[in-house]
Design a protein around this motif. Structure first.
Motif, PDB file in Angstrom:
ATOM      1  N   ASP A 178       0.701  -1.147   0.024  1.00 24.26           N
ATOM      2  CA  ASP A 178      -0.211  -0.067   0.064  1.00 24.26           C
ATOM      3  C   ASP A 178       0.761   1.235   0.167  1.00 24.26           C
ATOM      4  O   ASP A 178       0.375   2.157  -0.647  1.00 24.26           O
ATOM      5  CB  ASP A 178      -0.849  -0.007   1.311  1.00 24.26           C
ATOM      6  CG  ASP A 178      -1.720  -1.450   1.323  1.00 24.26           C
ATOM      7  OD1 ASP A 178      -2.146  -1.666   0.333  1.00 24.26           O
ATOM      8  OD2 ASP A 178      -1.879  -1.818   2.440  1.00 24.26           O
ATOM      9  N   ALA A 179       1.944   1.303   0.525  1.00 21.10           N
ATOM     10  CA  ALA A 179       2.628   2.347   0.935  1.00 21.10           C
ATOM     11  C   ALA A 179       3.797   2.791  -0.100  1.00 21.10           C
ATOM     12  O   ALA A 179       4.028   3.937  -0.432  1.00 21.10           O
ATOM     13  CB  ALA A 179       3.512   2.468   2.239  1.00 21.10           C
ATOM     14  N   ILE A 183       5.801   6.231  -1.697  1.00 22.50           N
ATOM     15  CA  ILE A 183       7.186   6.678  -1.386  1.00 22.50           C
ATOM     16  C   ILE A 183       7.882   6.497  -2.779  1.00 22.50           C
ATOM     17  O   ILE A 183       8.819   7.484  -2.804  1.00 22.50           O
ATOM     18  CB  ILE A 183       7.577   5.168  -0.646  1.00 22.50           C
ATOM     19  CG1 ILE A 183       7.066   5.300   0.687  1.00 22.50           C
ATOM     20  CG2 ILE A 183       9.184   5.475  -0.639  1.00 22.50           C
ATOM     21  CD1 ILE A 183       7.290   3.864   1.468  1.00 22.50           C
ATOM     22  N   LYS A 184       7.591   5.832  -3.593  1.00 18.96           N
ATOM     23  CA  LYS A 184       8.280   6.007  -4.982  1.00 18.96           C
ATOM     24  C   LYS A 184       7.947   7.156  -5.731  1.00 18.96           C
ATOM     25  O   LYS A 184       8.980   7.945  -6.144  1.00 18.96           O
ATOM     26  CB  LYS A 184       7.868   4.602  -5.871  1.00 18.96           C
ATOM     27  CG  LYS A 184       8.144   4.909  -7.510  1.00 18.96           C
ATOM     28  CD  LYS A 184       7.519   3.919  -8.304  1.00 18.96           C
ATOM     29  CE  LYS A 184       7.957   4.235  -9.557  1.00 18.96           C
ATOM     30  NZ  LYS A 184       7.036   3.314 -10.817  1.00 18.96           N
ATOM     31  N   ALA A 185       6.820   7.839  -5.443  1.00 17.23           N
ATOM     32  CA  ALA A 185       6.490   9.170  -5.898  1.00 17.23           C
ATOM     33  C   ALA A 185       6.945  10.377  -5.402  1.00 17.23           C
ATOM     34  O   ALA A 185       7.472  11.149  -5.817  1.00 17.23           O
ATOM     35  CB  ALA A 185       4.847   9.195  -5.983  1.00 17.23           C
ATOM     36  N   ASP A 204       7.652  -4.819  -6.858  1.00 19.21           N
ATOM     37  CA  ASP A 204       7.302  -6.174  -7.676  1.00 19.21           C
ATOM     38  C   ASP A 204       7.803  -7.313  -7.023  1.00 19.21           C
ATOM     39  O   ASP A 204       6.693  -8.308  -7.175  1.00 19.21           O
ATOM     40  CB  ASP A 204       8.029  -5.935  -9.024  1.00 19.21           C
ATOM     41  CG  ASP A 204       7.862  -4.596  -9.758  1.00 19.21           C
ATOM     42  OD1 ASP A 204       6.331  -4.086  -9.769  1.00 19.21           O
ATOM     43  OD2 ASP A 204       8.746  -4.295 -10.726  1.00 19.21           O
ATOM     44  N   ASP A 205       8.729  -7.622  -6.409  1.00 16.44           N
ATOM     45  CA  ASP A 205       8.928  -8.730  -5.773  1.00 16.44           C
ATOM     46  C   ASP A 205       8.209  -8.941  -4.501  1.00 16.44           C
ATOM     47  O   ASP A 205       7.748 -10.237  -4.273  1.00 16.44           O
ATOM     48  CB  ASP A 205      10.580  -8.821  -5.014  1.00 16.44           C
ATOM     49  CG  ASP A 205      11.321  -9.016  -6.401  1.00 16.44           C
ATOM     50  OD1 ASP A 205      11.129  -9.247  -7.506  1.00 16.44           O
ATOM     51  OD2 ASP A 205      12.564  -8.542  -6.250  1.00 16.44           O
ATOM     52  N   GLU A 206       7.795  -7.949  -3.758  1.00 17.45           N
ATOM     53  CA  GLU A 206       6.932  -8.017  -2.383  1.00 17.45           C
ATOM     54  C   GLU A 206       5.615  -8.662  -2.723  1.00 17.45           C
ATOM     55  O   GLU A 206       4.999  -9.219  -1.988  1.00 17.45           O
ATOM     56  CB  GLU A 206       7.015  -6.765  -1.473  1.00 17.45           C
ATOM     57  CG  GLU A 206       8.185  -6.182  -1.047  1.00 17.45           C
ATOM     58  CD  GLU A 206       8.881  -7.375  -0.098  1.00 17.45           C
ATOM     59  OE1 GLU A 206       7.911  -8.222   0.624  1.00 17.45           O
ATOM     60  OE2 GLU A 206      10.092  -7.118   0.273  1.00 17.45           O
ATOM     61  N   SER A 246      -3.219   3.724   5.185  1.00 17.48           N
ATOM     62  CA  SER A 246      -3.696   4.115   3.683  1.00 17.48           C
ATOM     63  C   SER A 246      -4.533   3.132   2.935  1.00 17.48           C
ATOM     64  O   SER A 246      -4.630   2.173   3.275  1.00 17.48           O
ATOM     65  CB  SER A 246      -2.226   4.543   2.922  1.00 17.48           C
ATOM     66  OG  SER A 246      -1.633   3.385   2.898  1.00 17.48           O
ATOM     67  N   ALA A 247      -5.311   3.595   2.205  1.00 19.55           N
ATOM     68  CA  ALA A 247      -6.287   2.911   1.356  1.00 19.55           C
ATOM     69  C   ALA A 247      -5.457   1.444   0.776  1.00 19.55           C
ATOM     70  O   ALA A 247      -4.266   1.687   0.248  1.00 19.55           O
ATOM     71  CB  ALA A 247      -6.891   3.553   0.209  1.00 19.55           C
ATOM     72  N   PRO A 248      -5.856   0.391   0.760  1.00 22.71           N
ATOM     73  CA  PRO A 248      -5.418  -0.801   0.277  1.00 22.71           C
ATOM     74  C   PRO A 248      -4.758  -0.722  -1.339  1.00 22.71           C
ATOM     75  O   PRO A 248      -5.652  -0.100  -2.093  1.00 22.71           O
ATOM     76  CB  PRO A 248      -6.244  -1.960   0.699  1.00 22.71           C
ATOM     77  CG  PRO A 248      -7.041  -1.435   1.497  1.00 22.71           C
ATOM     78  CD  PRO A 248      -7.346  -0.017   1.343  1.00 22.71           C
ATOM     79  N   ASN A 249      -3.954  -1.188  -1.595  1.00 25.87           N
ATOM     80  CA  ASN A 249      -3.358  -1.215  -3.021  1.00 25.87           C
ATOM     81  C   ASN A 249      -4.281  -2.179  -3.663  1.00 25.87           C
ATOM     82  O   ASN A 249      -3.713  -3.678  -3.557  1.00 25.87           O
ATOM     83  CB  ASN A 249      -1.756  -1.321  -3.050  1.00 25.87           C
ATOM     84  CG  ASN A 249      -1.254  -1.502  -4.599  1.00 25.87           C
ATOM     85  OD1 ASN A 249      -2.202  -1.532  -5.480  1.00 25.87           O
ATOM     86  ND2 ASN A 249      -0.091  -1.012  -4.819  1.00 25.87           N
TER      87      ASN A 249
END
Length: 274
Positions: A178-179, A183-185, A204-206, A246-249
């Motif tokens: 979700d996070a 964080i990337k942005a 991608d791996d997680e 935060s809202a679920p991805n």
């Protein structure tokens, strides 16, 4: 048992994972993970440190309460380094969590141990990427304080593989799904293109790592004759797990094996907690 007592071949995967888990030196631990056997052997081993709940780890970083970890602005180089350091600490803990899942829980299918070996090696790779990026920013792992929140749940679930699969990969690690986009942005906006690239690799791996947790949580539920959805909710309540902030991805969680019912329930809990 210590990290040097398993050098004689052949060494089973669980023994090798235990040795790596106990190892405090960062470089030595990573080397032991890289050398993990690809398959376990059926053998009795009486030296498991069953009462050990804390893995080997270096003296630094200094561990503090989560609230004491200072949040720094990403507009400053030190702030970007502090964020990369926090991510590196998560990945270092994730290495130990995967090793712990291998050696601590006996009597599971061979695929279980193979899955968590894969997780351990990928988490070690993530940590290496983040540590190198820290070095490129003129910092080292250990230069900032960190907290031990992720390992606290490992201690609490050390007695039960089902609780471990539910609450570590499917709760604490799944929060990274979700996070990570945010964080990337933030890193990209701050001009840290390499940091943003590493976060995408980890995300991608997680997804696959959380999916492994889901696979074995569901397998254990089936083996014990309990419903997975209701058991997951019951464990969240029993262990007083805080709702996600935060809202679920949704796309990432679906790819990681979360059911529509679980995602709906998590979404509702997040809205209620706001």
């Amino acid at each position: 048992m210590n990290a040097t007592s398993t050098n004689a071949a052949p060494v089973s995967l669980r023994e090798a994972a235990c040795a790596a888990w106990l190892e405090a030196g960062v470089d030595r631990k990573l080397s032991l993970v890289d050398a993990l056997p690809k398959a376990d052997e059926a053998r009795d081993f009486t030296a498991w440190p069953q009462n050990a709940l804390t893995p080997g780890r270096p003296e630094r970083p200094r561990l503090v309460e989560p609230a004491a970890v200072e949040r720094r602005s990403l507009s400053r180089p030190e702030g970007r380094a502090a964020l990369i350091h926090a991510l590196a600490h998560i990945e270092f803990n994730a290495v130990n969590l995967a090793l712990d899942a291998i050696w601590r829980f006996a009597g599971l299918p061979a695929d279980y141990y193979a899955d968590w070996r894969k997780v351990a090696t990928e988490e070690a790779m993530h940590f290496g990427l983040l540590r190198q990026h820290l070095a490129d920013l003129d910092y080292q792992y250990g230069d900032f304080p960190a907290h031990d929140g992720l390992w606290d749940m490992a201690r609490r679930t050390a007695h039960d593989s089902l609780a471990r699969m539910a609450l570590v990969p499917r709760v604490l690690e799944a929060r990274g799904l979700d996070a990570s986009p945010g964080i990337k942005a933030r890193l990209a906006q701050a001009g840290d293109a390499r940091g943003a690239e590493i976060v995408q690799i980890i995300l991608d791996d997680e997804i696959g790592h959380v999916a492994i947790g889901t696979r074995w949580f569901q397998w254990l539920c089936a083996a014990r004759g309990v419903d997975a959805d209701s058991t997951f909710q019951d464990l969240l309540a029993e262990y007083s797990t805080a709702p996600i902030r935060s809202a679920p991805n949704v796309a990432a969680r679906k790819a990681a094996g979360f059911s529509d019912a679980e995602i709906a329930w998590l979404s509702a809990a997040t809205r209620k907690a706001r």
